[in-house]
Design a protein around this motif. Structure first.
Motif, mmCIF file in Angstrom:
data_model
loop_
_atom_site.group_PDB
_atom_site.id
_atom_site.type_symbol
_atom_site.label_atom_id
_atom_site.label_comp_id
_atom_site.label_asym_id
_atom_site.label_seq_id
_atom_site.Cartn_x
_atom_site.Cartn_y
_atom_site.Cartn_z
ATOM 1 N N MET A 183 -20.700 0.466 -3.001
ATOM 2 C CA MET A 183 -19.428 0.550 -3.703
ATOM 3 C C MET A 183 -18.451 1.484 -3.000
ATOM 4 S SD MET A 183 -18.819 1.595 -7.690
ATOM 5 C CE MET A 183 -19.616 3.155 -7.445
ATOM 6 N N VAL A 184 -18.944 2.600 -2.464
ATOM 7 C CA VAL A 184 -18.073 3.546 -1.756
ATOM 8 C C VAL A 184 -17.472 2.885 -0.519
ATOM 9 C CG1 VAL A 184 -18.103 5.667 -0.378
ATOM 10 C CG2 VAL A 184 -19.128 5.636 -2.643
ATOM 11 N N GLY A 185 -18.270 2.135 0.208
ATOM 12 C CA GLY A 185 -17.751 1.441 1.381
ATOM 13 C C GLY A 185 -16.662 0.450 1.031
ATOM 14 N N LEU A 186 -16.871 -0.321 -0.026
ATOM 15 C CA LEU A 186 -15.846 -1.289 -0.431
ATOM 16 C C LEU A 186 -14.625 -0.600 -1.020
ATOM 17 C CD1 LEU A 186 -18.054 -4.097 -1.987
ATOM 18 C CD2 LEU A 186 -16.924 -4.086 0.232
ATOM 19 N N GLN A 187 -14.839 0.538 -1.691
ATOM 20 C CA GLN A 187 -13.718 1.286 -2.263
ATOM 21 C C GLN A 187 -12.799 1.800 -1.164
ATOM 22 O OE1 GLN A 187 -13.367 1.284 -5.465
ATOM 23 N NE2 GLN A 187 -11.663 2.672 -5.698
ATOM 24 N N MET A 188 -13.387 2.260 -0.055
ATOM 25 C CA MET A 188 -12.558 2.742 1.066
ATOM 26 C C MET A 188 -11.687 1.620 1.616
ATOM 27 S SD MET A 188 -14.860 5.417 3.231
ATOM 28 C CE MET A 188 -16.217 4.324 3.514
ATOM 29 N N VAL A 189 -12.286 0.452 1.752
ATOM 30 C CA VAL A 189 -11.505 -0.685 2.255
ATOM 31 C C VAL A 189 -10.381 -1.018 1.286
ATOM 32 C CG1 VAL A 189 -11.605 -3.153 2.750
ATOM 33 C CG2 VAL A 189 -13.398 -1.644 3.605
ATOM 34 N N GLY A 190 -10.693 -1.031 -0.009
ATOM 35 C CA GLY A 190 -9.701 -1.422 -1.001
ATOM 36 C C GLY A 190 -8.596 -0.418 -1.226
ATOM 37 N N GLN A 191 -8.898 0.878 -1.093
ATOM 38 C CA GLN A 191 -7.906 1.893 -1.416
ATOM 39 C C GLN A 191 -7.144 2.433 -0.206
ATOM 40 O OE1 GLN A 191 -7.067 2.645 -4.576
ATOM 41 N NE2 GLN A 191 -8.507 1.037 -5.113
ATOM 42 N N VAL A 192 -7.683 2.272 0.983
ATOM 43 C CA VAL A 192 -7.019 2.814 2.168
ATOM 44 C C VAL A 192 -6.480 1.700 3.063
ATOM 45 C CG1 VAL A 192 -7.348 4.203 4.251
ATOM 46 C CG2 VAL A 192 -8.444 4.895 2.121
ATOM 47 N N LEU A 193 -7.333 0.777 3.418
ATOM 48 C CA LEU A 193 -6.929 -0.245 4.377
ATOM 49 C C LEU A 193 -6.087 -1.359 3.756
ATOM 50 C CD1 LEU A 193 -10.242 -0.524 6.393
ATOM 51 C CD2 LEU A 193 -8.199 0.785 6.945
ATOM 52 N N LEU A 194 -6.376 -1.722 2.518
ATOM 53 C CA LEU A 194 -5.613 -2.806 1.891
ATOM 54 C C LEU A 194 -4.142 -2.433 1.681
ATOM 55 C CD1 LEU A 194 -5.719 -5.664 0.841
ATOM 56 C CD2 LEU A 194 -6.446 -4.774 -1.365
ATOM 57 N N PRO A 195 -3.807 -1.228 1.175
ATOM 58 C CA PRO A 195 -2.378 -0.893 1.074
ATOM 59 C C PRO A 195 -1.674 -0.874 2.431
ATOM 60 C CG PRO A 195 -3.648 0.591 -0.292
ATOM 61 C CD PRO A 195 -4.629 -0.220 0.504
ATOM 62 N N GLN A 196 -2.386 -0.408 3.464
ATOM 63 C CA GLN A 196 -1.788 -0.411 4.798
ATOM 64 C C GLN A 196 -1.534 -1.835 5.261
ATOM 65 O OE1 GLN A 196 -0.705 2.198 6.624
ATOM 66 N NE2 GLN A 196 0.127 0.648 8.011
ATOM 67 N N ARG A 197 -2.461 -2.726 4.991
ATOM 68 C CA ARG A 197 -2.274 -4.135 5.378
ATOM 69 C C ARG A 197 -1.122 -4.760 4.593
ATOM 70 N NH1 ARG A 197 -1.898 -7.710 9.012
ATOM 71 N NH2 ARG A 197 -2.553 -9.768 8.412
ATOM 72 N N LEU A 198 -1.024 -4.442 3.308
ATOM 73 C CA LEU A 198 0.090 -4.964 2.507
ATOM 74 C C LEU A 198 1.425 -4.446 3.030
ATOM 75 C CD1 LEU A 198 -1.421 -4.683 -1.083
ATOM 76 C CD2 LEU A 198 -1.000 -6.774 0.221
ATOM 77 N N GLN A 199 1.456 -3.184 3.451
ATOM 78 C CA GLN A 199 2.686 -2.619 4.002
ATOM 79 C C GLN A 199 3.023 -3.298 5.336
ATOM 80 O OE1 GLN A 199 2.465 1.585 4.638
ATOM 81 N NE2 GLN A 199 4.691 1.833 4.599
ATOM 82 N N ASP A 200 1.991 -3.605 6.137
ATOM 83 C CA ASP A 200 2.230 -4.267 7.426
ATOM 84 C C ASP A 200 2.823 -5.659 7.261
ATOM 85 O OD1 ASP A 200 1.258 -2.045 8.694
ATOM 86 O OD2 ASP A 200 -0.722 -2.914 9.130
ATOM 87 N N ILE A 201 2.474 -6.355 6.178
ATOM 88 C CA ILE A 201 3.003 -7.715 6.009
ATOM 89 C C ILE A 201 4.326 -7.731 5.249
ATOM 90 C CG2 ILE A 201 0.755 -8.819 6.213
ATOM 91 C CD1 ILE A 201 0.687 -9.148 3.201
ATOM 92 N N GLY A 202 4.825 -6.526 4.850
ATOM 93 C CA GLY A 202 6.172 -6.474 4.289
ATOM 94 C C GLY A 202 6.264 -6.342 2.794
ATOM 95 N N VAL A 203 5.217 -5.959 2.104
ATOM 96 C CA VAL A 203 5.297 -5.740 0.658
ATOM 97 C C VAL A 203 6.044 -4.425 0.425
ATOM 98 C CG1 VAL A 203 3.932 -5.349 -1.432
ATOM 99 C CG2 VAL A 203 3.174 -7.031 0.253
#
Length: 121
Positions: free
Chosen positions: A81-101
């Motif tokens: 769960m910790v591994g998936l939480q890191m992906v969801g809380q750190v990398l996903l917002p960065q990816r959303l920002q990269d695509i223009g959200v």
């Protein structure tokens, strides 16, 4: 017979056949030689094991083994769960920002809230 011969004869074959069963008979107990299942009697039932006996080993399951299993299960689930939480809380917002959200944190919060509501149903 020569002691170096590799061809067995009927007198040299050792079997563990019970008395009264001909070891040379191709079907001594009614089993199908092709490997097909032999039907059981209509009143046959599997043996019932007490709940404290493990079905795979046939040994009782100790309390220590149960606690070790539960601790390992909890630890593995937490690490996963910790591994998936890191992906969801750190990398996903960065990816959303990269695509223009415009507001990736708000979009992620909305998705988390919707997931929580659906999981309650």
């Amino acid at each position: 017979m020569d002691h170096r011969s590799t061809t067995p004869t009927a007198s040299s074959v050792v079997t563990d056949a019970p008395s009264g069963v001909d070891p040379t008979d191709s079907d001594p107990i009614g089993a199908d030689p092709a490997g097909a299942e032999v039907p059981l009697a209509a009143d046959a039932a599997p043996a019932e094991l007490p709940p404290e006996i493990a079905p795979d080993t046939g040994l009782p399951v100790s309390r220590a083994r149960t606690i070790r299993f539960a601790a390992g299960f909890l630890l593995f689930g937490t690490i996963w769960m910790v591994g998936l939480q890191m992906v969801g809380q750190v990398l996903l917002p960065q990816r959303l920002q990269d695509i223009g959200v415009a507001s990736p944190e708000a979009m992620l919060g909305t998705a988390n809230a919707a997931t929580a509501v659906v999981s309650l149903l």
